[in-house]
Design a protein around this motif. Structure first.
Motif, PDB file in Angstrom:
ATOM      1  N   ARG A  30      14.600  49.073 -14.157  1.00 17.81           N
ATOM      2  CA  ARG A  30      15.573  50.097 -14.555  1.00 17.81           C
ATOM      3  C   ARG A  30      16.828  49.452 -15.145  1.00 17.81           C
ATOM      4  O   ARG A  30      17.334  49.877 -16.188  1.00 17.81           O
ATOM      5  CB  ARG A  30      15.961  50.979 -13.370  1.00 17.81           C
ATOM      6  CG  ARG A  30      16.857  52.151 -13.813  1.00 17.81           C
ATOM      7  CD  ARG A  30      17.654  52.766 -12.704  1.00 17.81           C
ATOM      8  NE  ARG A  30      18.548  51.763 -12.169  1.00 17.81           N
ATOM      9  CZ  ARG A  30      18.772  51.577 -10.869  1.00 17.81           C
ATOM     10  NH1 ARG A  30      18.175  52.304  -9.969  1.00 17.81           N
ATOM     11  NH2 ARG A  30      19.597  50.651 -10.469  1.00 17.81           N
ATOM     12  N   ASN A  31      17.332  48.405 -14.499  1.00 12.80           N
ATOM     13  CA  ASN A  31      18.548  47.742 -14.998  1.00 12.80           C
ATOM     14  C   ASN A  31      18.321  47.138 -16.381  1.00 12.80           C
ATOM     15  O   ASN A  31      19.186  47.243 -17.254  1.00 12.80           O
ATOM     16  CB  ASN A  31      19.008  46.677 -14.010  1.00 12.80           C
ATOM     17  CG  ASN A  31      19.491  47.270 -12.707  1.00 12.80           C
ATOM     18  OD1 ASN A  31      19.789  48.465 -12.622  1.00 12.80           O
ATOM     19  ND2 ASN A  31      19.556  46.462 -11.668  1.00 12.80           N
ATOM     20  N   HIS A  32      17.166  46.522 -16.597  1.00 17.89           N
ATOM     21  CA  HIS A  32      16.886  45.947 -17.916  1.00 17.89           C
ATOM     22  C   HIS A  32      16.654  47.039 -18.958  1.00 17.89           C
ATOM     23  O   HIS A  32      16.990  46.864 -20.123  1.00 17.89           O
ATOM     24  CB  HIS A  32      15.702  44.981 -17.847  1.00 17.89           C
ATOM     25  CG  HIS A  32      16.080  43.640 -17.313  1.00 17.89           C
ATOM     26  ND1 HIS A  32      16.719  42.682 -18.067  1.00 17.89           N
ATOM     27  CD2 HIS A  32      15.951  43.109 -16.080  1.00 17.89           C
ATOM     28  CE1 HIS A  32      16.948  41.618 -17.338  1.00 17.89           C
ATOM     29  NE2 HIS A  32      16.494  41.852 -16.101  1.00 17.89           N
ATOM     30  N   THR A  33      16.100  48.170 -18.556  1.00 19.57           N
ATOM     31  CA  THR A  33      15.936  49.296 -19.478  1.00 19.57           C
ATOM     32  C   THR A  33      17.306  49.751 -19.967  1.00 19.57           C
ATOM     33  O   THR A  33      17.513  49.982 -21.163  1.00 19.57           O
ATOM     34  CB  THR A  33      15.195  50.466 -18.803  1.00 19.57           C
ATOM     35  OG1 THR A  33      13.893  50.018 -18.417  1.00 19.57           O
ATOM     36  CG2 THR A  33      15.065  51.653 -19.737  1.00 19.57           C
ATOM     37  N   GLN A  34      18.254  49.871 -19.050  1.00 17.86           N
ATOM     38  CA  GLN A  34      19.598  50.303 -19.437  1.00 17.86           C
ATOM     39  C   GLN A  34      20.276  49.286 -20.345  1.00 17.86           C
ATOM     40  O   GLN A  34      20.988  49.655 -21.271  1.00 17.86           O
ATOM     41  CB  GLN A  34      20.423  50.608 -18.193  1.00 17.86           C
ATOM     42  CG  GLN A  34      19.918  51.857 -17.493  1.00 17.86           C
ATOM     43  CD  GLN A  34      20.683  52.218 -16.247  1.00 17.86           C
ATOM     44  OE1 GLN A  34      21.388  51.409 -15.662  1.00 17.86           O
ATOM     45  NE2 GLN A  34      20.549  53.463 -15.826  1.00 17.86           N
ATOM     46  N   LYS A  35      20.017  47.992 -20.127  1.00 19.41           N
ATOM     47  CA  LYS A  35      20.578  46.963 -21.014  1.00 19.41           C
ATOM     48  C   LYS A  35      19.971  47.048 -22.410  1.00 19.41           C
ATOM     49  O   LYS A  35      20.673  46.950 -23.413  1.00 19.41           O
ATOM     50  CB  LYS A  35      20.337  45.566 -20.437  1.00 19.41           C
ATOM     51  CG  LYS A  35      21.214  45.216 -19.275  1.00 19.41           C
ATOM     52  CD  LYS A  35      20.894  43.815 -18.778  1.00 19.41           C
ATOM     53  CE  LYS A  35      21.575  43.546 -17.453  1.00 19.41           C
ATOM     54  NZ  LYS A  35      21.163  42.245 -16.890  1.00 19.41           N
TER      55      LYS A  35
END
Length: 144
Positions: free
Chosen positions: A36-41
């Protein structure tokens, strides 16, 4: 090596199995959060597509060009992703998932695959590539 009663060995085996499953589920949630965090990045940052006027504000935003990850001018799509983890028969499945819809269609699927009127704006492969080492580290560390 100490000797155990057969019943004690079965109980020990069952307890270890339960601990490993609990740890696997925990690691699934941690991996899902990484995704999820990498998707947002991946969905943040500037793009190089067409420039559009934002209705009612007088401002502009730059859309994504074909082949780039989608732009998220309002942040709604980017912030719609949740971390999900579930146990499956042979392990755990971790994912970053969005159910954000437009006209009844899941927006992420439309953007990833494109439509007859829009070239794809792929993001899944980039998210996986950027997350791979962290997720691998989560699952490869010793369990007990």
């Amino acid at each position: 090596m100490p000797e155990y009663e057969p019943g004690a060995l079965i109980a020990l085996q069952k307890k270890m199995h339960e601990q490993i499953l609990k740890e696997l589920q925990s690691r699934g949630y941690r991996a899902a959060n990484v995704l999820r965090n990498h998707t947002q990045k991946v969905l943040s940052g500037s793009r190089s597509g067409k420039s559009y006027r934002i209705r009612g504000s007088g401002g502009y935003y730059v859309a994504s060009a074909p082949g780039e990850p989608p732009a998220s001018p309002t942040g709604r799509f980017r912030n719609s992703f949740t971390a999900e983890s579930r146990m499956i028969p042979n392990g755990v499945q971790a994912m970053a998932k969005s159910t954000y819809t437009v006209n009844g269609y899941v927006l992420g699927n439309l953007l990833e695959d494109g439509t007859s009127k829009m070239a794809p704006r792929p993001m899944h492969d980039k998210v996986i590539e950027e997350s791979k080492s962290e997720v691998s580290e989560i699952f490869c560390s010793p369990y007990l």
